[in-house]
Scaffold this motif. Structure first.
Motif, PDB file in Angstrom:
ATOM      1  N   MET A 215      44.025-101.853 -20.219  1.00 21.79           N
ATOM      2  CA  MET A 215      43.299-101.618 -21.473  1.00 21.79           C
ATOM      3  C   MET A 215      42.478-100.336 -21.399  1.00 21.79           C
ATOM      4  O   MET A 215      42.319 -99.629 -22.401  1.00 21.79           O
ATOM      5  N   GLU A 216      41.958-100.050 -20.215  1.00 19.42           N
ATOM      6  CA  GLU A 216      41.189 -98.818 -20.038  1.00 19.42           C
ATOM      7  C   GLU A 216      42.052 -97.594 -20.326  1.00 19.42           C
ATOM      8  O   GLU A 216      41.579 -96.598 -20.894  1.00 19.42           O
ATOM      9  N   ALA A 217      43.334 -97.693 -19.958  1.00 24.16           N
ATOM     10  CA  ALA A 217      44.246 -96.571 -20.173  1.00 24.16           C
ATOM     11  C   ALA A 217      44.844 -96.556 -21.576  1.00 24.16           C
ATOM     12  O   ALA A 217      45.360 -95.525 -22.020  1.00 24.16           O
TER      13      ALA A 217
ATOM     14  N   SER B  16      36.701 -98.762 -28.841  1.00 22.33           N
ATOM     15  CA  SER B  16      37.680 -99.322 -29.761  1.00 22.33           C
ATOM     16  C   SER B  16      37.282-100.737 -30.193  1.00 22.33           C
ATOM     17  O   SER B  16      37.001-101.601 -29.367  1.00 22.33           O
ATOM     18  N   ASP B  17      37.266-100.969 -31.508  1.00 18.51           N
ATOM     19  CA  ASP B  17      36.981-102.308 -32.022  1.00 18.51           C
ATOM     20  C   ASP B  17      38.075-103.294 -31.627  1.00 18.51           C
ATOM     21  O   ASP B  17      37.795-104.463 -31.354  1.00 18.51           O
ATOM     22  N   ASP B  18      39.322-102.818 -31.599  1.00 19.11           N
ATOM     23  CA  ASP B  18      40.425-103.691 -31.201  1.00 19.11           C
ATOM     24  C   ASP B  18      40.247-104.166 -29.762  1.00 19.11           C
ATOM     25  O   ASP B  18      40.474-105.338 -29.446  1.00 19.11           O
ATOM     26  N   ARG B  19      39.844-103.263 -28.900  1.00 15.67           N
ATOM     27  CA  ARG B  19      39.624-103.638 -27.503  1.00 15.67           C
ATOM     28  C   ARG B  19      38.506-104.669 -27.383  1.00 15.67           C
ATOM     29  O   ARG B  19      38.612-105.644 -26.631  1.00 15.67           O
TER      30      ARG B  19
ATOM     31  N   ASP C 290      51.823 -94.457 -19.556  1.00 20.52           N
ATOM     32  CA  ASP C 290      52.983 -94.585 -18.680  1.00 20.52           C
ATOM     33  C   ASP C 290      52.737 -95.540 -17.503  1.00 20.52           C
ATOM     34  O   ASP C 290      53.496 -95.569 -16.547  1.00 20.52           O
ATOM     35  N   GLY C 291      51.675 -96.335 -17.569  1.00 18.01           N
ATOM     36  CA  GLY C 291      51.383 -97.244 -16.463  1.00 18.01           C
ATOM     37  C   GLY C 291      52.125 -98.560 -16.522  1.00 18.01           C
ATOM     38  O   GLY C 291      52.172 -99.299 -15.533  1.00 18.01           O
TER      39      GLY C 291
ATOM     40  N   LEU D  49      56.999-107.727 -17.548  1.00 19.69           N
ATOM     41  CA  LEU D  49      56.163-106.605 -17.962  1.00 19.69           C
ATOM     42  C   LEU D  49      54.974-106.541 -17.021  1.00 19.69           C
ATOM     43  O   LEU D  49      54.274-107.541 -16.829  1.00 19.69           O
ATOM     44  N   GLY D  50      54.760-105.381 -16.417  1.00 15.77           N
ATOM     45  CA  GLY D  50      53.665-105.254 -15.471  1.00 15.77           C
ATOM     46  C   GLY D  50      52.866-103.994 -15.688  1.00 15.77           C
ATOM     47  O   GLY D  50      53.261-103.095 -16.443  1.00 15.77           O
ATOM     48  N   TRP D  51      51.709-103.955 -15.050  1.00 15.21           N
ATOM     49  CA  TRP D  51      50.886-102.751 -15.029  1.00 15.21           C
ATOM     50  C   TRP D  51      50.903-102.203 -13.613  1.00 15.21           C
ATOM     51  O   TRP D  51      50.504-102.892 -12.680  1.00 15.21           O
ATOM     52  N   GLN D  52      51.390-100.978 -13.465  1.00 13.41           N
ATOM     53  CA  GLN D  52      51.610-100.390 -12.143  1.00 13.41           C
ATOM     54  C   GLN D  52      52.510-101.336 -11.335  1.00 13.41           C
ATOM     55  O   GLN D  52      53.606-101.623 -11.755  1.00 13.41           O
TER      56      GLN D  52
END
Length: 236
Positions: free
Chosen positions: A132-134, A140-143, A208-209, A221-224
């Motif tokens: 989410m940071e990336a 962001s209100d959505d965040r 692209d993470g 689906l993953g992050w890094q």
């Protein structure tokens, strides 16, 4: 719906049964989907069922002659445990669906001990918040809404909930495979076309993470290097 609308000869009649705990949310979902169906000229019907999943019985579906059944479960089944989960999967199996798609968080948050759940949640949600940071701007209100209304209650329940108070009981894909196979479901490998479409959709995001990988015919689906969500499909 777009795929159905593009079929040669026109779209078939589509009937969706939405199951959830909030009648208000179900009503909003039904109105939203009805609007899409009307814009695509698809004959459509939406039925809302606010009964708990643990009390689900085949009569609510009011299945009609000649209907093909598909079941979509997204981040829901982990909240049903023990005999209730076995009974629910039995009800679904008896409907002989053409396909059941199962999407669940790829995490092990169902351990009996606090320390194990805490450490697993720490690593899992660290990856979530890194992503989410990336992806979102800091203000962001959505965040803020995602953090407040989705992840904060999840983390609190996983770490602090005990016994029947703990409903967020995420399991990893390997555990779900065993559960589904015991109840008589067979895995359906994902097609190359589906994987290609998923990669194309992921490519629309500037970040692209994120990573898409396959695991024995299922999509991750993953992050890094950390898997976050697993998607699999099943038939009777």
């Amino acid at each position: 719906m777009q795929a159905l609308a593009a079929r040669q000869g026109g779209a078939p009649f589509l009937r969706l049964t939405g199951i959830g705990s909030s009648p208000t949310s179900l009503g909003e979902t039904g109105r939203y989907l009805t609007g899409i169906a009307q814009s695509l000229k698809i004959p459509f019907e939406f039925e809302a069922v606010s009964d708990p999943l643990e009390e689900l019985n085949p009569h609510i579906f009011q299945r009609r002659l000649g209907e093909a059944v598909a079941v979509s479960s997204i981040n829901v089944l982990h909240r049903v445990s023990g005999n209730s989960l076995a009974n629910l999967l039995g009800v679904i199996h008896d409907q002989t669906p053409e396909i059941l798609t199962l999407v669940e968080q790829e995490a092990s948050h169902n351990g009996p001990y606090f320390l194990g759940r805490f450490l697993e949640a720490l690593h899992y949600y660290s990856a979530i918040f890194d992503s989410m940071e990336a992806t979102f701007l800091c203000n962001s209100d959505d965040r803020k809404k995602v953090e407040k209304y989705i992840y904060a209650p999840e983390i609190r329940n996983i770490v602090a909930g005990e016994g029947s108070d703990r409903v967020e009981r995420h399991e990893k894909l390997e555990k779900w495979r065993k559960v589904m196979e015991v109840k008589g479901f067979q895995a359906i490998p994902l097609s190359e076309n589906l994987v290609t479409q998923a990669n194309l959709l992921l490519g629309l995001y500037s970040c692209d993470g994120y990573r898409l990988t396959e695991d024995k015919g299922c999509l991750m689906l993953g992050w890094q290097d950390r898997p976050i969500i697993a998607a699999s499909s099943w038939r009777c």
